[in-house]
Design a protein around this motif. Structure first.
Motif, PDB file in Angstrom:
ATOM      1  N   GLY A 187      -2.290   1.712  -4.856  1.00 59.45           N
ATOM      2  CA  GLY A 187      -1.128   2.406  -5.404  1.00 59.45           C
ATOM      3  C   GLY A 187      -0.049   2.692  -4.372  1.00 59.45           C
ATOM      4  N   LYS A 188      -0.462   3.246  -3.242  1.00 65.68           N
ATOM      5  CA  LYS A 188       0.461   3.577  -2.156  1.00 65.68           C
ATOM      6  C   LYS A 188      -0.273   3.408  -0.838  1.00 65.68           C
ATOM      7  CE  LYS A 188       1.695   7.888  -0.921  1.00 65.68           C
ATOM      8  NZ  LYS A 188       2.313   9.219  -0.968  1.00 65.68           N
ATOM      9  N   GLU A 189       0.451   2.930   0.187  1.00 64.35           N
ATOM     10  CA  GLU A 189      -0.195   2.664   1.474  1.00 64.35           C
ATOM     11  C   GLU A 189       0.817   2.843   2.605  1.00 64.35           C
ATOM     12  OE1 GLU A 189      -3.568   1.287   3.749  1.00 64.35           O
ATOM     13  OE2 GLU A 189      -3.364   2.024   1.716  1.00 64.35           O
ATOM     14  N   PRO A 190       0.395   3.436   3.733  1.00 60.83           N
ATOM     15  CA  PRO A 190       1.288   3.478   4.890  1.00 60.83           C
ATOM     16  C   PRO A 190       1.455   2.073   5.473  1.00 60.83           C
ATOM     17  CG  PRO A 190      -0.829   4.498   5.416  1.00 60.83           C
ATOM     18  CD  PRO A 190      -0.871   4.106   3.970  1.00 60.83           C
ATOM     19  N   TRP A 191       2.688   1.678   5.749  1.00 63.85           N
ATOM     20  CA  TRP A 191       2.977   0.356   6.308  1.00 63.85           C
ATOM     21  C   TRP A 191       2.962   0.499   7.825  1.00 63.85           C
ATOM     22  CZ3 TRP A 191       2.843  -3.470   2.912  1.00 63.85           C
ATOM     23  CH2 TRP A 191       3.167  -4.754   3.361  1.00 63.85           C
TER      24      TRP A 191
END
Length: 152
Positions: free
Chosen positions: A22-26
């Motif tokens: 869903g969401k991830e630190p790049w």
């Protein structure tokens, strides 16, 4: 609102991985120009996710910026492959943004296809030897890709 293209090697992290999380630190960006692009990103900016180092490299889907830039914690972790011994918490060198999944394309919009489009003629994306993992995309380029994309 700004638009970006972010490259990833699917063996390391793919659009499917982002969709599952869903969401991830790049994290792990260690190029100053790419870092500066990260620092200029704003919440809600659009992202084309691009798979590289595959038989058919190209744009595979949509994501969006879900945070402003903040220090990448991997730069401080000596166990991380992204550790930077010259970076200090009081003066970090490297940033990241959080990236959120939006949509998958039914088919890859390939680099070879993009090279044929006049709207990409001046883009560093289509130049041989471009190694940047993050690139700005113009509003016209964004619209052209969306016009050709079929979302899943």
């Amino acid at each position: 609102m700004a638009y970006w293209l972010m490259k990833t090697e699917p063996e390391a992290f793919s659009l499917d991985d982002l969709a599952a999380r869903g969401k991830e630190p790049w994290d792990g960006i260690r190029n100053y120009q790419a870092r500066n692009f990260l620092r200029s990103m704003q919440f809600g900016d659009g992202i084309f996710l691009y798979h590289s180092r595959v038989p058919v490299p190209g744009i595979v889907g949509l994501a969006e910026v879900r945070s402003s830039a903040h220090p990448d914690p991997t730069q401080f972790d000596p166990r991380s492959k992204y550790f930077d011994p010259n970076s200090r918490p009081e003066q970090p060198r490297w940033d990241l943004v959080d990236v959120g999944f939006r949509a998958r394309f039914a088919k890859v919009i390939s680099l070879e296809e993009l090279r044929q489009w006049p709207v990409f003629a001046d883009s560093p994306l289509v130049r041989k030897g471009n190694r940047l993992s993050i690139l700005p995309i113009s509003e016209t380029q964004w619209a052209a890709v969306l016009e050709h994309a079929e979302l899943v």
